[in-house]
Design a protein around this motif. Structure first.
Motif: not given
Ligand SMILES: [Zn+2]
Length: 338
Positions: A77-91
């Motif tokens: 669901f969270t997919g490819y990300h290059e930063s923690g903020a990108q990861f959190d954005h998915c959430l």
């Protein structure tokens, strides 16, 4: 399929720690216990060294079931990300909250890193590798080129990490699909090991910490961070009356994608310290960082209030310690071999 590169000298059988040899294309075999492991060829190959000898272990919270498929679903669901903020954005977490949290947790861990010549670094629970890249950047800025290794239970995440390493030209990185409780590395291999926001998802953290200790060099440093159960419970108790009102007014419905799912057992500080110490490690620093409610509380705060609220907590975090330790969302620790 192309032939795999030479097996990196630090890799071992996750079960018996015996040496690995290549048998046929893309298959490694343990010379001692004869277990076989698949390898995925690529610019940065992925060594499939996952084992689980105790699938029935109920872990620290018997009410939660540890299930690898649940982690994979969440990570798909969270997919490819290059930063923690990108990861959190998915959430769905507000970026102001992520920025504050990452400053007080990941950036603080990076501050604790002391780069040196010829270092080998392992990130346990490396995900898509963004945290390894932050550490890499610090080494690079000081003229060092460390050797990187990342291990994660999620095959999706490890393959994202290899994409990232390929993109950054770090082709000598070692990527393993593995289990923190059975690390596939030789004793005394690493100068620095990081395990950030991972140990709360591990079923038997004592075993994982003992493994990290085993593969850490005698002069090495282990950096850990993990969420505080104490803070999560305290904030929920403080905020529950307000949350009930706001949820009713806004007709709030929980977002099914708001959490990753998967086993998640935050720690009380006493238990965390005790588990570290009984694993043969010595705590040099134990910080209570990021005085702020968990990001999920911000999902029902009116948007215009997010920025000033985060600002308020930044100030509280800077001046409020140690009085407000029980409200700090994460523990950030630096440990060495005892
Ligand atoms: Zn073996």
């Amino acid at each position: 399929m192309t032939k795999t590169q030479d097996i990196p000298e630090i890799l071992t059988c996750p079960k018996c720690k015996g040496p690995l040899q290549e048998i046929g294309e893309a298959v490694l075999s343990c010379s001692v216990c004869t277990l076989q492991f698949p390898t995925r060829a690529g610019a940065v190959p992925i060594y499939g060294l996952y084992i689980d000898e105790n699938p029935e272990d109920v872990g620290r919270d018997p009410d939660q079931k540890w299930n690898m498929d649940e982690f994979e679903e969440g990570y798909k669901f969270t997919g490819y990300h290059e930063s923690g903020a990108q990861f959190d954005h998915c959430l769905g977490f507000p970026s102001e909250v992520s920025d504050f949290l990452y400053k007080r947790v990941k950036d603080r861990l990076v501050e604790m890193v002391e780069p040196g010549e010829g270092h080998r670094i392992l990130d346990v629970g490396c995900g898509a590798g963004y945290f390894l890249m932050l550490i890499w950047d610090k080494y690079q800025s000081m003229g060092f080129r460390p050797k990187l290794a990342g291990t994660d239970i999620s095959m999706y995440q490890v393959s994202y990490m290899t994409q990232r390493m390929e993109k950054e030209g770090i082709l000598d990185a070692v990527a393993t699909h593995g289990n923190g409780e059975y690390l596939p590395y030789a004793d005394n291999s690493f100068d620095l090991i990081t395990c950030s926001e991972v140990i709360e998802h591990v079923r038997n953290p004592g075993r994982a910490l003992a493994e990290m200790r085993r593969v850490l060099k005698p002069s090495g440093t282990l950096l850990l961070s993990t969420p505080s159960m104490q803070a999560q419970k305290t904030w929920s108790a403080i905020l529950s009356p307000f949350a009930a009102i706001v949820k009713t007014l806004k007709g709030y419905k929980p977002d099914p994608n708001a959490t990753l799912g998967g086993y998640d057992v935050p720690w009380y500080p006493k238990d965390f310290k005790q588990t570290i110490e009984t694993s043969g490690l010595k705590i040099l620093d134990f910080e209570y960082n990021a005085i702020i409610p968990h990001p999920w509380h911000f999902k029902f705060l009116p948007t215009f209030l997010v920025k000033p609220t985060v600002k308020f907590f930044e100030i509280a975090d800077a001046i409020g310690k140690p009085l407000l330790n029980s409200l700090a969302l994460h523990f950030v620790t630096r440990v060495v071999k005892a």
